[in-house]
Design a protein around this motif. Structure first.
Motif, PDB file in Angstrom:
ATOM      1  N   CYS A 176      42.731  46.353  41.066  1.00 56.07           N
ATOM      2  CA  CYS A 176      41.976  45.361  40.295  1.00 56.07           C
ATOM      3  C   CYS A 176      40.518  45.764  40.107  1.00 56.07           C
ATOM      4  O   CYS A 176      39.840  45.219  39.233  1.00 56.07           O
ATOM      5  N   HIS A 177      40.030  46.665  40.947  1.00 56.70           N
ATOM      6  CA  HIS A 177      38.635  47.114  40.894  1.00 56.70           C
ATOM      7  C   HIS A 177      38.650  48.628  40.722  1.00 56.70           C
ATOM      8  O   HIS A 177      38.713  49.382  41.696  1.00 56.70           O
ATOM      9  N   ILE A 178      38.587  49.053  39.461  1.00 55.77           N
ATOM     10  CA  ILE A 178      38.849  50.440  39.077  1.00 55.77           C
ATOM     11  C   ILE A 178      37.537  51.190  38.879  1.00 55.77           C
ATOM     12  O   ILE A 178      36.655  50.740  38.128  1.00 55.77           O
ATOM     13  N   GLN A 179      37.394  52.326  39.535  1.00 49.80           N
ATOM     14  CA  GLN A 179      36.137  53.070  39.490  1.00 49.80           C
ATOM     15  C   GLN A 179      35.708  53.380  38.062  1.00 49.80           C
ATOM     16  O   GLN A 179      34.529  53.252  37.718  1.00 49.80           O
ATOM     17  N   ALA A 180      36.620  53.784  37.212  1.00 47.18           N
ATOM     18  CA  ALA A 180      36.291  54.159  35.839  1.00 47.18           C
ATOM     19  C   ALA A 180      35.762  52.990  35.024  1.00 47.18           C
ATOM     20  O   ALA A 180      35.159  53.187  33.959  1.00 47.18           O
ATOM     21  N   ASN A 181      35.952  51.763  35.521  1.00 45.64           N
ATOM     22  CA  ASN A 181      35.481  50.556  34.834  1.00 45.64           C
ATOM     23  C   ASN A 181      34.434  49.817  35.656  1.00 45.64           C
ATOM     24  O   ASN A 181      34.382  48.582  35.644  1.00 45.64           O
ATOM     25  N   ALA A 182      33.587  50.571  36.361  1.00 45.59           N
ATOM     26  CA  ALA A 182      32.558  49.975  37.218  1.00 45.59           C
ATOM     27  C   ALA A 182      33.182  49.053  38.250  1.00 45.59           C
ATOM     28  O   ALA A 182      32.640  48.010  38.599  1.00 45.59           O
ATOM     29  N   PHE A 183      34.345  49.468  38.745  1.00 46.21           N
ATOM     30  CA  PHE A 183      35.092  48.734  39.766  1.00 46.21           C
ATOM     31  C   PHE A 183      35.437  47.315  39.298  1.00 46.21           C
ATOM     32  O   PHE A 183      35.348  46.350  40.054  1.00 46.21           O
ATOM     33  N   SER A 184      35.845  47.242  38.041  1.00 45.94           N
ATOM     34  CA  SER A 184      36.410  46.019  37.490  1.00 45.94           C
ATOM     35  C   SER A 184      37.720  46.382  36.811  1.00 45.94           C
ATOM     36  O   SER A 184      38.254  47.470  37.032  1.00 45.94           O
ATOM     37  N   ASP A 185      38.227  45.481  35.989  1.00 46.93           N
ATOM     38  CA  ASP A 185      39.525  45.670  35.346  1.00 46.93           C
ATOM     39  C   ASP A 185      39.377  45.409  33.856  1.00 46.93           C
ATOM     40  O   ASP A 185      38.670  44.474  33.456  1.00 46.93           O
ATOM     41  N   THR A 186      40.037  46.205  33.030  1.00 45.45           N
ATOM     42  CA  THR A 186      40.000  45.961  31.592  1.00 45.45           C
ATOM     43  C   THR A 186      40.935  44.824  31.189  1.00 45.45           C
ATOM     44  O   THR A 186      40.809  44.290  30.088  1.00 45.45           O
ATOM     45  N   ASN A 187      41.870  44.466  32.061  1.00 47.92           N
ATOM     46  CA  ASN A 187      42.727  43.314  31.801  1.00 47.92           C
ATOM     47  C   ASN A 187      41.973  42.025  32.106  1.00 47.92           C
ATOM     48  O   ASN A 187      41.138  41.986  33.024  1.00 47.92           O
ATOM     49  N   ILE A 188      42.275  40.988  31.371  1.00 42.84           N
ATOM     50  CA  ILE A 188      41.647  39.691  31.650  1.00 42.84           C
ATOM     51  C   ILE A 188      42.043  39.211  33.041  1.00 42.84           C
ATOM     52  O   ILE A 188      41.201  38.823  33.851  1.00 42.84           O
ATOM     53  N   ALA A 189      43.330  39.252  33.334  1.00 43.28           N
ATOM     54  CA  ALA A 189      43.840  38.900  34.660  1.00 43.28           C
ATOM     55  C   ALA A 189      44.528  40.116  35.251  1.00 43.28           C
ATOM     56  O   ALA A 189      45.335  40.768  34.579  1.00 43.28           O
ATOM     57  N   SER A 190      44.219  40.432  36.480  1.00 48.04           N
ATOM     58  CA  SER A 190      44.797  41.608  37.129  1.00 48.04           C
ATOM     59  C   SER A 190      46.184  41.278  37.681  1.00 48.04           C
ATOM     60  O   SER A 190      46.473  40.134  38.051  1.00 48.04           O
ATOM     61  N   THR A 191      47.013  42.301  37.771  1.00 51.69           N
ATOM     62  CA  THR A 191      48.381  42.134  38.247  1.00 51.69           C
ATOM     63  C   THR A 191      48.435  42.186  39.761  1.00 51.69           C
ATOM     64  O   THR A 191      47.868  43.077  40.389  1.00 51.69           O
ATOM     65  N   GLY A 192      49.126  41.203  40.366  1.00 54.13           N
ATOM     66  CA  GLY A 192      49.348  41.187  41.802  1.00 54.13           C
ATOM     67  C   GLY A 192      50.812  41.353  42.127  1.00 54.13           C
ATOM     68  O   GLY A 192      51.631  41.632  41.249  1.00 54.13           O
ATOM     69  N   VAL A 193      51.166  41.184  43.384  1.00 50.06           N
ATOM     70  CA  VAL A 193      52.556  41.386  43.794  1.00 50.06           C
ATOM     71  C   VAL A 193      53.461  40.244  43.340  1.00 50.06           C
ATOM     72  O   VAL A 193      54.668  40.418  43.218  1.00 50.06           O
ATOM     73  N   ASN A 194      52.881  39.069  43.102  1.00 53.84           N
ATOM     74  CA  ASN A 194      53.684  37.913  42.699  1.00 53.84           C
ATOM     75  C   ASN A 194      53.083  37.190  41.503  1.00 53.84           C
ATOM     76  O   ASN A 194      53.138  35.965  41.405  1.00 53.84           O
ATOM     77  N   GLY A 195      52.498  37.940  40.588  1.00 54.88           N
ATOM     78  CA  GLY A 195      51.905  37.302  39.425  1.00 54.88           C
ATOM     79  C   GLY A 195      50.578  37.931  39.060  1.00 54.88           C
ATOM     80  O   GLY A 195      50.360  39.126  39.277  1.00 54.88           O
ATOM     81  N   THR A 196      49.677  37.122  38.514  1.00 57.54           N
ATOM     82  CA  THR A 196      48.371  37.624  38.099  1.00 57.54           C
ATOM     83  C   THR A 196      47.267  36.808  38.758  1.00 57.54           C
ATOM     84  O   THR A 196      47.484  35.704  39.257  1.00 57.54           O
ATOM     85  N   THR A 197      46.069  37.369  38.733  1.00 54.13           N
ATOM     86  CA  THR A 197      44.925  36.699  39.340  1.00 54.13           C
ATOM     87  C   THR A 197      44.501  35.495  38.512  1.00 54.13           C
ATOM     88  O   THR A 197      44.689  35.457  37.293  1.00 54.13           O
ATOM     89  N   GLY A 198      43.897  34.532  39.167  1.00 51.55           N
ATOM     90  CA  GLY A 198      43.468  33.316  38.479  1.00 51.55           C
ATOM     91  C   GLY A 198      42.151  33.465  37.761  1.00 51.55           C
ATOM     92  O   GLY A 198      41.813  32.655  36.895  1.00 51.55           O
ATOM     93  N   ARG A 199      41.377  34.477  38.113  1.00 51.49           N
ATOM     94  CA  ARG A 199      40.115  34.757  37.449  1.00 51.49           C
ATOM     95  C   ARG A 199      40.008  36.258  37.197  1.00 51.49           C
ATOM     96  O   ARG A 199      40.674  37.051  37.856  1.00 51.49           O
ATOM     97  N   HIS A 200      39.165  36.622  36.250  1.00 54.31           N
ATOM     98  CA  HIS A 200      38.955  38.039  35.951  1.00 54.31           C
ATOM     99  C   HIS A 200      38.328  38.732  37.157  1.00 54.31           C
ATOM    100  O   HIS A 200      37.492  38.153  37.857  1.00 54.31           O
ATOM    101  N   SER A 201      38.734  39.966  37.415  1.00 52.77           N
ATOM    102  CA  SER A 201      38.233  40.710  38.575  1.00 52.77           C
ATOM    103  C   SER A 201      36.773  41.104  38.371  1.00 52.77           C
ATOM    104  O   SER A 201      36.436  41.806  37.426  1.00 52.77           O
TER     105      SER A 201
END
Length: 394
Positions: A98-123
């Motif tokens: 969810c915190h990707i170095q190439a994106n300043a340790f953020s995510d290009t997706n609005i909601a990041s993918t987890g093991v049982n769904g997606t995050t409730g807020r942007h990373s």
């Protein structure tokens, strides 16, 4: 008082742990074969990456470490934990998912993918998290400090799945899991003088690694080091960038109807130079939607540093705000240009409602472009590629 006691206890533990992590508490480097086998040259215990003594500009004075000072050993362990998918219940998700170095340790997706769904807020971006007055973390500040925050996603059912609820394994099961992995036995012994793994040790190491992620090689920093203060024109800036800086720093002057008649945009009232951290007293900024579901969310009052909002070429490091609803700097500035008083938003920051009405900044295209030009000067380059913040498993 309770929060202060928790912080004090954490600091005492960390100081005690650090006293047990000197070179006298482990034997020869050759006693750590699992680290060598797993990481090869990406982790050299005899030549650790510099996390503890990085250059920090003299004008940067805020620090929320709260007694958990960065050590090369602790941050090295934190790096491994940050990138290790073993920290999720099904071995598919790590903090770095969810915190990707190439994106300043953020995510290009609005909601990041987890093991049982997606995050409730942007990373949230993890740039210069150490250099802030604010000690709380998450958009809604529900974590007392970064140490507490680091294991909350691991314990979340949707994110990493060691919640102990909804059929999930408990966090204690993660401890058992990590304790059976050879390189963790060696790393915890290397850092703490003992193979014992605890949540507090995990929190300490992860927080040290995250706080080590810093970005001070921007055009802004090159100009600021030569200036007596932020208000002076920066000699390396274009006239447009200096105009944008003045607009960012200067407060607006409003008439009785909340319309700006002169002055700047007042961005620095909440995003305070030179760290560009969020004022701890800031309330929500008028964006009260949710990524999914209905209703409003008025609890989002925190924000990351404005550094590295975009890459050097202007490419966004992912969508902005807790909902990811804003995708360009122009739209972000435009949001503050006209603040609407949404029904039910009882937590809107009063700095956005002069005279009790939503501000109208009356921005011109020249002003918007100048502020965008300035915001782009806050981006560096090293943070995106430096190996010490990269995936050690590669």
């Amino acid at each position: 008082m309770k929060n202060q006691l928790v912080t004090l206890c954490l600091a005492i533990f960390i100081l005690t742990s650090c006293s047990n992590s000197s070179d006298e508490n482990y034997e020869d480097i050759a006693d750590y074969p699992f680290i060598e086998a797993e990481f090869g040259s990406s982790i050299d215990l005899e030549n650790l990456a510099n996390y503890a003594n990085q250059t920090i500009p003299p004008y940067i004075i805020k620090d929320n470490s709260l007694g958990n000072s960065i050590t090369d050993k602790g941050a090295t362990l934190g790096r491994v934990l940050f990138y290790d998918k073993n920290l999720s219940s099904n071995n598919t998700i790590s903090c770095s998912s969810c915190h990707i170095q190439a994106n300043a340790f953020s995510d290009t997706n609005i909601a990041s993918t987890g093991v049982n769904g997606t995050t409730g807020r942007h990373s949230m971006r993890l740039i210069n998290t150490r250099f802030a007055t604010e000690t709380r973390f998450f958009w809604d500040e529900r974590a007392l400090n970064l140490e507490t925050q680091t294991t909350m996603p691991i314990k979340d059912h949707g994110e990493m799945g060691f919640s102990g609820e909804n059929g999930d394994l408990a966090f204690s099961d993660l401890i058992t899991k990590l304790s059976s992995i050879g390189y963790y036995k060696e790393l915890f012994k290397f850092v703490y003088g003992s193979e014992e793994i605890t949540e507090v040790k995990i929190q300490s190491a992860l927080a040290q690694f995250i706080r080590s992620i810093q970005s001070f090689d921007s055009k802004y920093d090159a100009g600021r080091i030569l200036a007596a203060n932020d208000g002076q024109p920066f000699t390396n800036f274009t006239p447009q960038e200096n105009q944008g800086k003045n607009l960012f720093l200067s407060p607006p002057v409003f008439d009785a109807n909340g319309i700006r008649t002169s002055g700047g945009l007042g961005c620095a009232g909440c995003h305070r130079a030179p760290e560009f951290d969020i004022d701890p007293n800031t309330l929500n900024n008028g964006i009260i939607g949710k990524i999914s579901g209905t209703g409003i969310d008025i609890t989002n009052t925190r924000a990351p540093s404005l550094r590295d909002l975009v890459k050097l070429d202007g490419t966004p490091n992912g969508p902005m705000m807790h909902t990811g609803v804003i995708t360009t700097l122009q739209t972000a500035i435009g949001h503050y240009g006209t603040i609407n008083l949404a029904p039910g938003n009882t937590n809107l920051d009063p700095r956005l409602t002069p005279g009790g009405v939503g501000q109208q900044l009356n921005l011109t295209a020249t002003e918007v472009n100048a502020v965008i030009a300035f915001l782009r000067t806050l981006s560096g380059s090293d943070v995106y590629t430096n190996p010490k913040w990269s995936n050690p498993f590669n």
